[in-house]
Scaffold this motif. Structure first.
Motif, PDB file in Angstrom:
ATOM      1  N   GLU A 289      -1.342  -0.152 -51.637  1.00  0.00           N
ATOM      2  CA  GLU A 289      -1.448   0.996 -52.544  1.00  0.00           C
ATOM      3  C   GLU A 289      -2.203   2.152 -51.898  1.00  0.00           C
ATOM      4  OE1 GLU A 289      -1.574  -1.468 -56.782  1.00  0.00           O
ATOM      5  OE2 GLU A 289      -3.436  -0.990 -55.738  1.00  0.00           O
ATOM      6  N   GLN A 290      -3.228   1.849 -51.129  1.00  0.00           N
ATOM      7  CA  GLN A 290      -4.036   2.893 -50.490  1.00  0.00           C
ATOM      8  C   GLN A 290      -3.334   3.517 -49.292  1.00  0.00           C
ATOM      9  OE1 GLN A 290      -7.640   0.765 -49.647  1.00  0.00           O
ATOM     10  NE2 GLN A 290      -8.355   0.851 -51.772  1.00  0.00           N
ATOM     11  N   ALA A 291      -2.561   2.725 -48.559  1.00  0.00           N
ATOM     12  CA  ALA A 291      -1.956   3.204 -47.308  1.00  0.00           C
ATOM     13  C   ALA A 291      -0.559   3.796 -47.481  1.00  0.00           C
ATOM     14  CB  ALA A 291      -1.904   2.071 -46.293  1.00  0.00           C
ATOM     15  N   LEU A 292       0.213   3.267 -48.407  1.00  0.00           N
ATOM     16  CA  LEU A 292       1.610   3.691 -48.540  1.00  0.00           C
ATOM     17  C   LEU A 292       1.693   4.927 -49.438  1.00  0.00           C
ATOM     18  CD1 LEU A 292       3.278   0.180 -48.779  1.00  0.00           C
ATOM     19  CD2 LEU A 292       2.918   1.616 -46.752  1.00  0.00           C
ATOM     20  N   VAL A 293       1.135   5.994 -48.913  1.00  0.00           N
ATOM     21  CA  VAL A 293       1.037   7.278 -49.610  1.00  0.00           C
ATOM     22  C   VAL A 293       2.039   8.235 -48.974  1.00  0.00           C
ATOM     23  CG1 VAL A 293      -0.502   9.219 -50.120  1.00  0.00           C
ATOM     24  CG2 VAL A 293      -1.382   6.868 -50.153  1.00  0.00           C
ATOM     25  N   LEU A 294       2.838   8.869 -49.801  1.00  0.00           N
ATOM     26  CA  LEU A 294       3.840   9.813 -49.292  1.00  0.00           C
ATOM     27  C   LEU A 294       3.191  11.167 -49.028  1.00  0.00           C
ATOM     28  CD1 LEU A 294       6.718   8.925 -51.762  1.00  0.00           C
ATOM     29  CD2 LEU A 294       6.527   8.246 -49.362  1.00  0.00           C
TER      30      LEU A 294
ATOM     31  N   GLY B 179       7.432  -5.428 -58.853  1.00  0.00           N
ATOM     32  CA  GLY B 179       8.545  -4.525 -58.592  1.00  0.00           C
ATOM     33  C   GLY B 179       8.263  -3.067 -58.881  1.00  0.00           C
ATOM     34  N   GLY B 180       7.175  -2.760 -59.560  1.00  0.00           N
ATOM     35  CA  GLY B 180       6.794  -1.371 -59.812  1.00  0.00           C
ATOM     36  C   GLY B 180       5.668  -0.981 -58.868  1.00  0.00           C
ATOM     37  N   PHE B 181       5.797   0.182 -58.225  1.00  0.00           N
ATOM     38  CA  PHE B 181       4.788   0.600 -57.250  1.00  0.00           C
ATOM     39  C   PHE B 181       4.458   2.063 -57.473  1.00  0.00           C
ATOM     40  CE2 PHE B 181       2.844   1.510 -53.188  1.00  0.00           C
ATOM     41  CZ  PHE B 181       2.246   0.310 -52.833  1.00  0.00           C
ATOM     42  N   PRO B 182       3.164   2.398 -57.485  1.00  0.00           N
ATOM     43  CA  PRO B 182       2.792   3.801 -57.708  1.00  0.00           C
ATOM     44  C   PRO B 182       3.166   4.699 -56.533  1.00  0.00           C
ATOM     45  CG  PRO B 182       0.839   2.462 -57.256  1.00  0.00           C
ATOM     46  CD  PRO B 182       2.005   1.521 -57.332  1.00  0.00           C
ATOM     47  N   ILE B 183       3.693   5.856 -56.841  1.00  0.00           N
ATOM     48  CA  ILE B 183       3.944   6.876 -55.831  1.00  0.00           C
ATOM     49  C   ILE B 183       2.716   7.769 -55.801  1.00  0.00           C
ATOM     50  CG2 ILE B 183       5.325   8.894 -55.212  1.00  0.00           C
ATOM     51  CD1 ILE B 183       7.721   7.460 -56.525  1.00  0.00           C
ATOM     52  N   ARG B 184       2.066   7.790 -54.643  1.00  0.00           N
ATOM     53  CA  ARG B 184       0.862   8.605 -54.448  1.00  0.00           C
ATOM     54  C   ARG B 184       1.152   9.703 -53.447  1.00  0.00           C
ATOM     55  NH1 ARG B 184      -3.892   5.520 -56.090  1.00  0.00           N
ATOM     56  NH2 ARG B 184      -3.285   3.380 -56.404  1.00  0.00           N
TER      57      ARG B 184
ATOM     58  N   LEU C 112       7.787   5.738 -44.081  1.00  0.00           N
ATOM     59  CA  LEU C 112       6.572   6.297 -43.475  1.00  0.00           C
ATOM     60  C   LEU C 112       6.455   5.977 -41.985  1.00  0.00           C
ATOM     61  CD1 LEU C 112       4.164   5.435 -46.421  1.00  0.00           C
ATOM     62  CD2 LEU C 112       4.857   7.752 -45.712  1.00  0.00           C
ATOM     63  N   GLY C 113       7.351   5.146 -41.466  1.00  0.00           N
ATOM     64  CA  GLY C 113       7.284   4.762 -40.060  1.00  0.00           C
ATOM     65  C   GLY C 113       6.215   3.726 -39.766  1.00  0.00           C
ATOM     66  N   PHE C 114       5.856   2.927 -40.768  1.00  0.00           N
ATOM     67  CA  PHE C 114       4.853   1.883 -40.609  1.00  0.00           C
ATOM     68  C   PHE C 114       5.537   0.556 -40.289  1.00  0.00           C
ATOM     69  CE2 PHE C 114       1.694   3.936 -43.865  1.00  0.00           C
ATOM     70  CZ  PHE C 114       1.530   5.013 -43.019  1.00  0.00           C
ATOM     71  N   ASP C 115       4.824  -0.314 -39.623  1.00  0.00           N
ATOM     72  CA  ASP C 115       5.314  -1.649 -39.314  1.00  0.00           C
ATOM     73  C   ASP C 115       5.270  -2.497 -40.593  1.00  0.00           C
ATOM     74  OD1 ASP C 115       5.873  -4.194 -38.337  1.00  0.00           O
ATOM     75  OD2 ASP C 115       4.151  -4.258 -36.985  1.00  0.00           O
ATOM     76  N   ARG C 116       6.434  -2.974 -41.027  1.00  0.00           N
ATOM     77  CA  ARG C 116       6.492  -3.792 -42.246  1.00  0.00           C
ATOM     78  C   ARG C 116       5.527  -4.974 -42.188  1.00  0.00           C
ATOM     79  NH1 ARG C 116      12.803  -4.963 -43.698  1.00  0.00           N
ATOM     80  NH2 ARG C 116      13.478  -2.830 -44.180  1.00  0.00           N
TER      81      ARG C 116
END
Length: 165
Positions: free
Chosen positions: A14-19, A114-119, A151-155
């Motif tokens: 949640e903290q890292a996957l920020v658009l 299945g629900g994820f906040p868009i930050r 985001l180009g992050f390693d899954r």
């Protein structure tokens, strides 16, 4: 302890996957990538991506039903109210309906992955990326994978560990 480790991992997601930005084009790119994966892997998924004021992307693949869209609606409500991934609610509370005392009517809120906040930086949580069709942990994983790819992050750096049956 597996559960506490999973909660910490979801908080990190949640903290890292920020658009860096979010608009119709970003929603379309994310949603299209999830739909393409669903088609390639034969997954039955409903995908909904929205800001709080409107839906920006919706897709349903073969094998889904109106029930999946209803699960998505309830997951979105849970993300919006509790400001966290709906799978984190599962890890913190278990998959039991909210109590009547919570004021979160099970007709409108659900504890399911299945629900994820868009930050977005400087704006906080402005919407949700939500899917339904797989077991909750897998629904959550599909969302996290899509955000990592975008985001180009390693899954692997963000994935929850596989759970043995």
């Amino acid at each position: 302890m597996q559960n506490q480790d999973d909660i910490a991992r979801v908080k990190r997601q949640e903290q890292a996957l920020v658009l860096p930005a979010f608009d119709e084009d970003v929603a379309f790119a994310l949603g299209s990538s999830i739909r393409a994966r669903a088609l390639a892997e034969g997954l039955s998924l409903v995908v909904d991506i929205r800001s709080w004021d409107r839906q920006l992307f919706f897709s349903a693949t073969a094998g889904t039903s109106a029930d999946n869209a209803e699960w998505v609606r309830r997951k979105i409500n849970s993300v919006r109210r509790f400001h966290r991934a709906s799978y984190r609610l599962v890890l913190e509370r278990g998959e039991v309906p909210f109590s009547p005392q919570s004021g979160a009517d099970p007709a409108d809120y659900v504890i399911a992955g299945g629900g994820f906040p868009i930050r977005v930086p400087g704006a906080g949580i402005i919407g949700a990326l939500t899917i339904s069709g797989l077991p909750g942990r897998q629904d959550h994983a599909v969302v996290v994978d899509a955000l990592c790819d975008h985001l180009g992050f390693d899954r692997a750096e963000y994935a929850l560990p596989e759970v043995s049956a």
